[in-house]
Every structure is written in C-alpha cells, then in structure tokens.
Design an enzyme around this catalytic site. Sequence first.
Site, PDB file in Angstrom:
ATOM      1  N   CYS A 168       0.032  -1.102   5.104  1.00  0.00           N
ATOM      2  CA  CYS A 168      -1.014  -1.906   4.470  1.00  0.00           C
ATOM      3  C   CYS A 168      -0.391  -2.778   3.377  1.00  0.00           C
ATOM      4  CB  CYS A 168      -2.106  -0.971   3.943  1.00  0.00           C
ATOM      5  SG  CYS A 168      -3.523  -1.774   3.183  1.00  0.00           S
ATOM      6  N   ASP A 225      -8.268  -5.331  13.480  1.00  0.00           N
ATOM      7  CA  ASP A 225      -8.137  -5.328  12.023  1.00  0.00           C
ATOM      8  C   ASP A 225      -8.990  -6.455  11.447  1.00  0.00           C
ATOM      9  OD1 ASP A 225      -7.257  -5.594   9.333  1.00  0.00           O
ATOM     10  OD2 ASP A 225      -5.302  -4.751   9.856  1.00  0.00           O
ATOM     11  N   HIS A 261      -7.563  -1.659  11.234  1.00  0.00           N
ATOM     12  CA  HIS A 261      -6.608  -1.533  10.132  1.00  0.00           C
ATOM     13  C   HIS A 261      -6.382  -0.049   9.836  1.00  0.00           C
ATOM     14  CE1 HIS A 261      -4.429  -3.062   6.656  1.00  0.00           C
ATOM     15  NE2 HIS A 261      -5.020  -2.132   5.918  1.00  0.00           N
TER      16      HIS A 261
END
Length: 292
Positions: A168, A225, A261
């Site tokens: 991330c 995502d 994500h």
Amino acid sequence: MSRSSDFDSLVPAVPFSRRSFMVSALGAGFALSVQPVAAQSVISTDSVDLNAGEIKIPAAGGEMPAYRAQPAQGNQWPVILVVQEIFGVHEHIRDICRRLAKLGYLAIAPELYARQGDPRQYSNVQELLDKVVSKIPDAQLMADLDACVAWAKAHDGNVGRLGITGFCWGGRIVWLYAAHNPHLKAGVAWYGRVVGPSSELTPKQPIDIAARLYAPVLGLYGGADQGIPLDSLEQMRKALVMAANPPSKASTIHVYEQAPHAFHADYRPSYRKSEAEDGWRRLQAWFKQHGV
C-alpha cells in the site's frame, strides 16, 4: 571498517530536518485504525529457529525503532527491507518479516513514521493520513531505509543481495527506493500508487522515475482496487517498456483482475487467499531470479 563508519559511509547528509524521534518503541498487536481484525484469516508465523524482535536503527535525529527477523543460525543472510502500510509496523508487518526469515532472509521493517507521530494512537484513517503520513518527506524515507541497510551490513547481513518489498503506502516507496539505491537488486511493490500529485515533501511519483530504476521491480496490483485506476498502471507499464535502462525494462506489473486493494492483508476483509498466496510465490521467485 567499524559499525559507525559503515553507517556514515552509507547514509549521506540529506536535505530534511534532523528532528528527533517521537516514537521510541514498537507497539504490540494491530493498529487501532484496522480494528476489528478479521481473526479467522490471520496468518501467524512463529519465531522458532529465528532471532526476531525489536531493534534500534541509528538514523538522523536519533534511533529509529524497527522489527528484525533472521535465521537463528548462520550469517551473511541476504537482506530484505519491508516497508509498512499506512498503519505502521503492527503485527501483520512483523509476521511478514518472520515469513521472510523462515526463507533465509534478514528482514527489517523500520517504523518510518517515528519522527512524525505514532500511528497506533489513531483510530481514524483520515486523521492518521492528515496528522502523520502527509508530513513525511520522501528524502527522509530514503535516508532511513539507507540507515537500515547500514545496520544490516554491520550485523552480518549480506547487503550485496539486497531487496525491498512494501505494501500500500509502502508499495509506492518500493518504486522510489529502486530509483534511489544503486546497490539494490530487486523490489516487489504490493498495490502502491504509481501516479499522483507532486509536492515539496513528495516531489516525484513512481511514474516520474520509472525510466531511472537501478533494480527491477515486480508490481502486484488488484484489478478491483478502488484507489489505483487501471489506466495509471497502464501508464506505468508504458513508461517501463519505453525506458532505455535494463532494470526498468525488466520490471513488470501483474494485475489480479478480481482482487481489491490490500488483497495480501490477511487481517482485513480485503484479504484474498488465492491471490495473496500466488503473489507470495511470485515474490520469492522474483527475488531469487534477481540475486536476492
């Protein structure tokens, strides 16, 4: 060469404030901002046959807390830097270090927010972003990762076989570090953004340095995502393909079409077991292929 001279030679002067550390130790468990944890899917790796625990890394402004895991026996282990998500070095990141140590690596996860604030005290993600994450200069991050490499070199790590992985927020840092450290062998970036606005603290995004990588990067992304558009990944792919230098051309982006994500974060509802396990296999093969 002494440990102090190792450090001095690898960590040059950097253009950011040498402010002291607000956070002097790592916390236990998971960050407040990721509660409640999806306990049924959490992977827990033991420390049997490992040396694992908190260390202090000499860095600009003092000592930076970090988590280190390595095999209990031997020396000159290849080194992998593990860059945290926005939530800091909580239990998931520490577990990743232990997983890498079980594979024979010396893995180090530094608490990269330690000068700006403690991510554990924030239960709201936006507040964490506003009060801590947004205040961190990229130059500071690069220097702190260099400091980890210097520590590893002074403690039986083989920095001639150096890799980096991040998740991330840390995925973006992997791309940047691959254009920063000429001694890096390979990187694996998990769903880190590649385009975005520039600022005084974050002057470059991965797309801006795609043609100047010192080491090939494997990017692992989710097609579902919500925060990383597929067209931005296509821009990054084109920039890598059109680059003149071999490490950039050797870099690749793999997209798991149905994954959201944070699909590797086994403590969160976003976890996707199949994609996470495939990504982990790809990580291992990538590092071996490139000499880490």
